[in-house]
Scaffold this motif. Structure first.
Motif, PDB file in Angstrom:
ATOM      1  N   ALA A 103       0.832  -1.207   0.000  1.00  0.00           N
ATOM      2  CA  ALA A 103       0.000   0.000   0.000  1.00  0.00           C
ATOM      3  C   ALA A 103       0.868   1.259   0.000  1.00  0.00           C
ATOM      4  O   ALA A 103       0.576   2.233  -0.712  1.00  0.00           O
ATOM      5  CB  ALA A 103      -0.927  -0.005   1.218  1.00  0.00           C
ATOM      6  N   ARG A 409      -6.566  -6.829   2.764  1.00  0.00           N
ATOM      7  CA  ARG A 409      -6.209  -5.571   2.111  1.00  0.00           C
ATOM      8  C   ARG A 409      -7.097  -4.430   2.575  1.00  0.00           C
ATOM      9  O   ARG A 409      -6.619  -3.326   2.860  1.00  0.00           O
ATOM     10  CB  ARG A 409      -6.311  -5.734   0.596  1.00  0.00           C
ATOM     11  N   SER A 413      -4.603  -1.858   4.479  1.00  0.00           N
ATOM     12  CA  SER A 413      -3.977  -0.892   3.571  1.00  0.00           C
ATOM     13  C   SER A 413      -4.511   0.522   3.729  1.00  0.00           C
ATOM     14  O   SER A 413      -3.907   1.468   3.239  1.00  0.00           O
ATOM     15  CB  SER A 413      -4.178  -1.345   2.123  1.00  0.00           C
ATOM     16  N   PRO A 415      -7.273   2.278   2.376  1.00  0.00           N
ATOM     17  CA  PRO A 415      -7.415   2.935   1.073  1.00  0.00           C
ATOM     18  C   PRO A 415      -8.030   4.324   1.158  1.00  0.00           C
ATOM     19  O   PRO A 415      -7.863   5.136   0.256  1.00  0.00           O
ATOM     20  CB  PRO A 415      -8.318   1.972   0.293  1.00  0.00           C
TER      21      PRO A 415
END
Length: 424
Positions: A103, A409, A413, A415
């Motif tokens: 990431a 994820r 990560s 996002p």
């Protein structure tokens, strides 16, 4: 075959003989000390700090803490289970750390691309011929220079203002941001190497409570309160594994269903008898398991172990009976007639009924509203919809199928940036 833990009622200490309470507290402390020593001894050997002892860990626990075979065996088993759990956790941590590194690498790539775009625009201004990337937010509209954001737009009337008030500031920020991201990537990579090579230990009693001695105001003012909570967290639970060849499934604990009495031999050889030990939510299961075990003739072949757990909750004790539960014989795994597919969403459960060749026979949704609900209310709301879903599958004699998502994820990560920062 699964394991089921059945809780007893509260056994208040003021109703128990004081000598029994003292003996139980001593047993809890010594057993947990033995469990801690068993785990830490193997961790030291794995780290290479100490050579592997020629004496088995089972014998060392018996000699060091004065345990019999049954207490020592339970401590060894729990230490082994803890080591196995740490290995599995390490794999999860390594997978999470790799995703964090990826990431950060993606952010570095995006930041470099943005920095390159602004530097090219800056170079064109230096040459005296301003040029802009077609996809960038900076554009020239007639004699004005415009920077378009999601909710607002900045307008510059002169090239000098645009260059020094926007371009230089953004380039400086992106260079600083790039340095921070590289530092973060380097730190994550070092943490990954550490996870790969180091044998991790365990803080018995939780790291949160260990740090709380110095970070929480309530413990600063009352250190004895922290010592009490710390002792309860470290020495408050004990689980003794069962033996299938024992008369009642366990060589330490013996439960008498007809009298609701539980007796066991403490580490200091005191025989403790607890009366009125009932299991409000599974008394029949406990009675059946113990009676079945006692009536068996060939216990080594057909017997089943019954584990017992003792927990100290301050003013009272809780006893747990750990029994084996056979797998349900009514589990339907046949897809010869089709199956019912399930998809979980934020405000509904989508259901699709397909036949044996994959054709959709029926499709519908089970709506629910979780906004503003507490965690307990959310559980009950979803539980009601799931019960309706299971009833539908039972009615059509079809198994349920649900997607298995890897949320590593999405959880690691980030996002959408920092979770707490997004609340503002």
């Amino acid at each position: 075959m699964g394991m089921k833990a059945i809780f007893s009622n509260r056994l208040y200490k003021y109703k128990i003989d004081a000598n029994f309470v003292m003996s139980m507290d001593h047993t809890l402390r010594v057993f947990n000390q033995a469990k801690h020593f068993r785990y830490q001894a193997e961790v030291r050997e794995l780290r290479g700090v100490k050579e592997k002892s020629s004496v088995s860990i089972h014998q060392r626990l018996k000699q060091r803490y004065g345990l019999n075979d049954y207490y020592a065996n339970s401590a060894v088993q729990q230490g082994r289970a803890l080591l196995s759990a740490q290995k599995e956790l390490k794999n999860i941590y390594m997978r999470n750390k790799k995703e964090q590194i990826n990431a950060v690498k993606r952010k570095i790539k995006a930041t470099k691309a943005r920095l390159t775009t602004l530097q090219k625009i800056k170079a064109s201004f230096v040459k005296g011929t301003p040029t802009f990337n077609k996809t960038s937010r900076e554009q020239q509209k007639g004699v004005f220079f415009v920077v378009t954001y999601k909710h607002h737009t900045r307008l510059f009337y002169r090239a000098y203002d645009f260059e020094h008030q926007h371009l230089d500031v953004e380039i400086k920020y992106l260079k600083s941001r790039l340095g921070q991201l590289n530092f973060k990537k380097d730190r994550y990579e070092k943490q990954l190497i550490k996870l790969t090579t180091k044998v991790t230990g365990v803080c018995f009693g939780s790291k949160k409570l260990a740090r709380g001695r110095l970070t929480q105001k309530s413990y600063h003012a009352h250190p004895e309160r922290w010592q009490k909570d710390w002792a309860a967290a470290r020495y408050g639970k004990m689980t003794i594994s069962g033996r299938k060849d024992a008369k009642s499934g366990n060589f330490v604990f013996h439960y008498h269903p007809e009298m609701h009495a539980l007796t066991f031999k403490a580490i200091d050889q005191c025989v403790i008898s607890l009366s009125d030990v009932v299991f409000p939510y599974g008394q029949d299961h406990v009675n059946c398991a113990i009676q079945t075990q006692m009536n068996l003739k060939d216990k080594k072949k057909y017997g089943k172990p019954i584990g017992w757990s003792l927990e100290d909750h301050g003013d009272y004790y809780i006893v747990k009976c750990l029994i084996d539960v056979p797998a349900t014989p009514y589990l339907n795994t046949s897809t010869s007639t089709g199956m019912v597919g399930v998809d979980l969403n934020v405000n509904h459960i989508a259901v699709a009924n397909v036949n044996d060749i994959g054709q959709c026979v029926d499709a519908f949704t089970l709506p629910f509203n979780l906004e503003g609900k507490t965690s307990g209310q959310v559980t009950k709301i979803i539980e009601a919809e799931v019960m309706a879903l299971v009833d539908y599958a039972v009615k059509h004699h079809k198994p349920l199928a649900i997607e298995r998502l890897d949320t590593t994820r999405s959880k690691v990560s980030r996002p959408y940036g920092h979770r707490k920062a997004n609340r503002r």
